[in-house]
Structure formats: C-alpha cells, structure tokens
Write a protein that holds these residues in place. Structure first.
Motif, PDB file in Angstrom:
ATOM      1  N   GLY A 130      10.230 -45.309 -17.521  1.00 37.24           N
ATOM      2  CA  GLY A 130      10.161 -46.390 -16.560  1.00 37.24           C
ATOM      3  C   GLY A 130       8.801 -47.024 -16.420  1.00 37.24           C
ATOM      4  N   HIS A 131       7.928 -46.860 -17.423  1.00 40.66           N
ATOM      5  CA  HIS A 131       6.558 -47.344 -17.321  1.00 40.66           C
ATOM      6  C   HIS A 131       6.375 -48.699 -18.005  1.00 40.66           C
ATOM      7  CE1 HIS A 131       5.172 -42.891 -16.800  1.00 40.66           C
ATOM      8  NE2 HIS A 131       5.663 -43.405 -15.703  1.00 40.66           N
ATOM      9  N   ASP A 132       5.562 -49.529 -17.396  1.00 41.23           N
ATOM     10  CA  ASP A 132       5.275 -50.867 -17.889  1.00 41.23           C
ATOM     11  C   ASP A 132       4.126 -50.806 -18.889  1.00 41.23           C
ATOM     12  OD1 ASP A 132       4.553 -53.497 -18.328  1.00 41.23           O
ATOM     13  OD2 ASP A 132       4.288 -54.006 -16.208  1.00 41.23           O
ATOM     14  N   ARG A 279       5.229 -34.431 -12.776  1.00 35.17           N
ATOM     15  CA  ARG A 279       5.264 -33.826 -11.439  1.00 35.17           C
ATOM     16  C   ARG A 279       3.853 -33.788 -10.850  1.00 35.17           C
ATOM     17  NH1 ARG A 279       7.397 -28.189 -11.238  1.00 35.17           N
ATOM     18  NH2 ARG A 279       7.383 -28.628  -8.998  1.00 35.17           N
ATOM     19  N   GLN A 280       2.871 -33.440 -11.667  1.00 35.47           N
ATOM     20  CA  GLN A 280       1.491 -33.401 -11.187  1.00 35.47           C
ATOM     21  C   GLN A 280       0.996 -34.800 -10.820  1.00 35.47           C
ATOM     22  OE1 GLN A 280      -1.290 -31.894 -14.078  1.00 35.47           O
ATOM     23  NE2 GLN A 280      -2.826 -31.374 -12.539  1.00 35.47           N
ATOM     24  N   LEU A 281       1.350 -35.768 -11.650  1.00 41.46           N
ATOM     25  CA  LEU A 281       0.957 -37.151 -11.396  1.00 41.46           C
ATOM     26  C   LEU A 281       1.536 -37.631 -10.054  1.00 41.46           C
ATOM     27  CD1 LEU A 281       1.254 -39.947 -14.101  1.00 41.46           C
ATOM     28  CD2 LEU A 281       1.748 -40.402 -11.718  1.00 41.46           C
ATOM     29  N   HIS A 282       2.805 -37.383  -9.830  1.00 39.48           N
ATOM     30  CA  HIS A 282       3.436 -37.844  -8.597  1.00 39.48           C
ATOM     31  C   HIS A 282       2.898 -37.080  -7.383  1.00 39.48           C
ATOM     32  CE1 HIS A 282       5.942 -40.516 -10.785  1.00 39.48           C
ATOM     33  NE2 HIS A 282       6.678 -39.580 -11.349  1.00 39.48           N
ATOM     34  N   ALA A 283       2.569 -35.803  -7.566  1.00 40.55           N
ATOM     35  CA  ALA A 283       1.966 -35.043  -6.467  1.00 40.55           C
ATOM     36  C   ALA A 283       0.611 -35.629  -6.096  1.00 40.55           C
ATOM     37  CB  ALA A 283       1.823 -33.574  -6.853  1.00 40.55           C
ATOM     38  N   VAL A 291      -5.465 -41.089 -10.510  1.00 36.45           N
ATOM     39  CA  VAL A 291      -5.048 -40.211 -11.601  1.00 36.45           C
ATOM     40  C   VAL A 291      -5.662 -40.674 -12.915  1.00 36.45           C
ATOM     41  CG1 VAL A 291      -3.092 -39.262 -12.890  1.00 36.45           C
ATOM     42  CG2 VAL A 291      -2.859 -39.725 -10.432  1.00 36.45           C
ATOM     43  N   MET A 292      -6.146 -39.716 -13.678  1.00 33.40           N
ATOM     44  CA  MET A 292      -6.575 -39.979 -15.049  1.00 33.40           C
ATOM     45  C   MET A 292      -5.759 -39.110 -15.992  1.00 33.40           C
ATOM     46  SD  MET A 292     -10.322 -40.009 -16.888  1.00 33.40           S
ATOM     47  CE  MET A 292     -10.781 -38.297 -16.625  1.00 33.40           C
ATOM     48  N   PRO A 311       0.459 -45.924 -18.268  1.00 30.07           N
ATOM     49  CA  PRO A 311       0.692 -47.023 -17.331  1.00 30.07           C
ATOM     50  C   PRO A 311       0.812 -46.578 -15.870  1.00 30.07           C
ATOM     51  CG  PRO A 311       2.054 -47.308 -19.281  1.00 30.07           C
ATOM     52  CD  PRO A 311       1.470 -45.926 -19.353  1.00 30.07           C
ATOM     53  N   ALA A 312       1.129 -45.315 -15.640  1.00 26.54           N
ATOM     54  CA  ALA A 312       1.250 -44.807 -14.277  1.00 26.54           C
ATOM     55  C   ALA A 312      -0.071 -44.258 -13.750  1.00 26.54           C
ATOM     56  CB  ALA A 312       2.320 -43.716 -14.224  1.00 26.54           C
TER      57      ALA A 312
END
Length: 356
Positions: A130-132, A279-283, A291-292, A311-312
């Motif tokens: 789902g990433h642009d 999961r880590q990114l969303h946390a 986030v990197m 992209p996220a």
C-alpha cells in the motif's frame, strides 16, 4: 509438491546458500572494520515454477552468524513448505515456536515469501504493502570510520556522485577532525552521524553541541544500546535530535525508547523481515516518532524489500549494496540509484530484485 491449497501457489521447493562479497573499501564503525560482507540467500519456488528470492545479513551483535543461520534455515523453511507464501502472520507465529533469535535468517525467509507472494499476484511489493512509490526519501551514503583524509575523499566522491545525504560513522577521540574532513569534502551535503553506541552520555551531549555547528541533522545511537537512562539524558540535553538503532530492535522495544528518541531505525535484519519491520514502523508512528529504514552491508536481494518500506519512512539508509565492490553482488536492483535516489516505479512485480 504443490501448495496446501492445491492450486500450485504453495511453496513447492526451496534452496539456501551463503554469498560472500568484497567491499569496495574497508568499512569501519566503532565496533570494528570489515572488508567483506556475507549474506544468506533463500529461494522459494511454488507449484507453477514462480520464484521468490530473499536474503539476510547475519550479525553476531543481533544474535546470529552465517553458520547459525544456515543451521536454523531448514527449520524455518519447513514452516512455509507447502503453504502459500502470503500467510505471513501464520508463518511468523510458527517461526517463534521453532527458532530462537537469528533474525537475519527469519528475514531471509520472510523476504522470499513477500517476493514470491507479490509475484504470484503480479504486483510490485511496495504496491502490495500500500505504499506510494513517489514518497520514497533519498538514501544517504555511509562514510565509514577511517583516517580523516580518507573520509574526506569518500565524502567528496559520494557528493560528486549525487548523494545529498551522508551518514558519518564516529566513535573515536578524533571525531571532530573526522566530521570537519567530511564537511570539507561535501560542503553542501546534509550530514547525519552514527556513533554505534560508542559514547558515554555526557560525552555525547558535549559532542552534540559542536556537531550542530557542522549542520548535522541528527545523531544516531549515541550511547550503548542497554543504557536507556543514558539515552534519555542525551535526548533531554543534546543540541541535536536523537535516533535509536541498536536500542530499538523490534516493535516491542519502541515504547521503551519513544520518550527518549526522535527517530526509530527499522531494519529487516534486526526485526526479522518485512512483516515484523512493518509492526515496528507502525509502533514508532503511534508514539509520534520519525522513522528511518536502514540496512546492513548486504546484497540487493534483501535491500530491494527494504526499499519497499521506504515510502512509509522519513529517512532512508539503503546504501548497503553500494558499498560492495563492482560485480560482487550476485543480485541487481534498479530501484536504488547510484546517487541515492529511490525509484520504485521501475519495479514491475515482487521486490524487483533480479540475478545478474
């Protein structure tokens, strides 16, 4: 063998190997210097002959070596054999039951599953997530620890190649001299510094003050991973934002560091693959952290999947294969350009990785 669902989409066969790759120059961080990199590569084939490729770069710091990875990979692959590769939640729950640690080995299987699943549905991996692709940030280029003049030359070459962001490895008693050399070699570049946990808290704060004079954007992992209170001290007193890498290995670590970090560094090889990295990114996002997405020095077979997460993220450090000697990587990925630009639009299906 065909998949458990009987339609040929299950994992019918697999293979594993290790690949050793020479670097184009020795790469140093505060924990040591290396001239070679080694990845474990997993190939999955479904009942219709479609292939997914994944890889991981085991690091003893995170609880794995190439030898231990090769030992546990058959058990991990037994989990996915006969199963559709897209059942990632089920796979990772089973991984926890059969193997302890070894996140890079898990990542290799996870990436291969993601690649195969995306190829089965004929979509790019970033689109499946789902990433642009237009939102991917440019990657930085890492200037490893070396004599100051060598770091100046490395920085100048990276800037000449088109890199806009440089990550400077530090952690010595000559850090100021090294940063000054890099800034001299790349006066227009945006700088980030990474001590890989080498500084004491008060030392990190003192250094942050003069690092700010060099227009450094943020400092990554200034203190030891286990020193949570030291990280808090730096966060509260530093002149620069703070990024947590070694202090934040998985999603479970995010709550412990989110109140003492500005940026969370997500890597497939420490989290255990794309699924746990997401999961880590969303946390991190839930705790209002930037986030990197980062990497090890590794093959494009894993970097291509990491790029699908870019992209996220706010920042990218995906130069791992660009640090390898010409022709050393057996895999190619056109989505990471030689100037650090990330162009996911070139990916037609899967992660986009191909064999050379």
């Amino acid at each position: 063998m065909t998949g458990a669902d009987g339609d040929g989409d299950g994992v019918a066969d697999w293979s594993v190997e290790t690949v050793g790759m020479e670097l184009d120059a020795p790469f140093g961080i505060s924990r040591g210097t290396t001239a070679t990199a080694e990845s474990v590569v997993v190939r999955l084939t479904d009942g219709q002959g479609r292939e997914g490729v994944g890889a991981g770069a085991p690091d003893a710091y995170y609880g794995g070596t190439p030898a231990t990875a090769m030992t546990v990979l058959p058990d991990l692959l037994a989990v996915v054999e006969g199963e559709p590769p897209g059942r990632l939640q089920r796979h990772h729950a089973a991984f926890d039951d059969v193997v302890r640690g070894n996140p890079a080995a898990r990542a290799a299987v996870d990436v291969a599953c993601h690649d195969l699943h995306a190829r089965q549905v004929d979509r790019p991996l970033h689109a499946l997530l789902g990433h642009d692709p237009d939102r991917a940030p440019r990657s930085c280029y890492s200037v490893g620890l070396a004599p100051p003049e060598a770091m100046r030359e490395r920085a100048a070459a990276a800037a000449e190649a088109g890199f806009e962001h440089l990550k400077v490895k530090l952690g010595t008693d000559r850090d100021r001299e090294r940063v000054a050399a890099v800034r001299d070699g790349a006066p227009q570049a945006s700088l980030r510094v990474d001590a890989n946990g080498a500084w004491a808290p008060h030392e990190a704060v003192r250094k942050s003050h003069w690092l700010a004079d060099f227009d450094v954007a943020f400092v990554e992992q200034p203190v030891a991973a286990s020193d949570r209170e030291g990280l808090r001290f730096v966060y509260e007193h530093s002149s620069l934002p703070v990024a947590a890498d070694e202090s934040c290995v998985t999603a479970a670590d995010v709550p412990d560091v989110a109140d003492r970090s500005d940026v969370i560094v997500v890597k497939l090889d420490k989290a255990g693959g794309v699924w746990p990295a997401l999961r880590q990114l969303h946390a991190a996002r839930a705790h209002d952290c930037e986030v990197m997405v980062g990497c090890m020095v590794e093959t494009n077979a894993s970097l291509a999947a990491a790029a699908a997460l870019a992209p996220a993220c706010d920042y990218a450090d995906l130069d791992g294969s660009l640090l390898l000697a010409d022709g050393a990587d057996p895999f190619a990925f056109d989505g990471i350009r030689p100037d650090g630009g990330l162009d996911l639009s070139v990916v037609e299906r899967g992660s986009g990785v191909t064999g050379r």
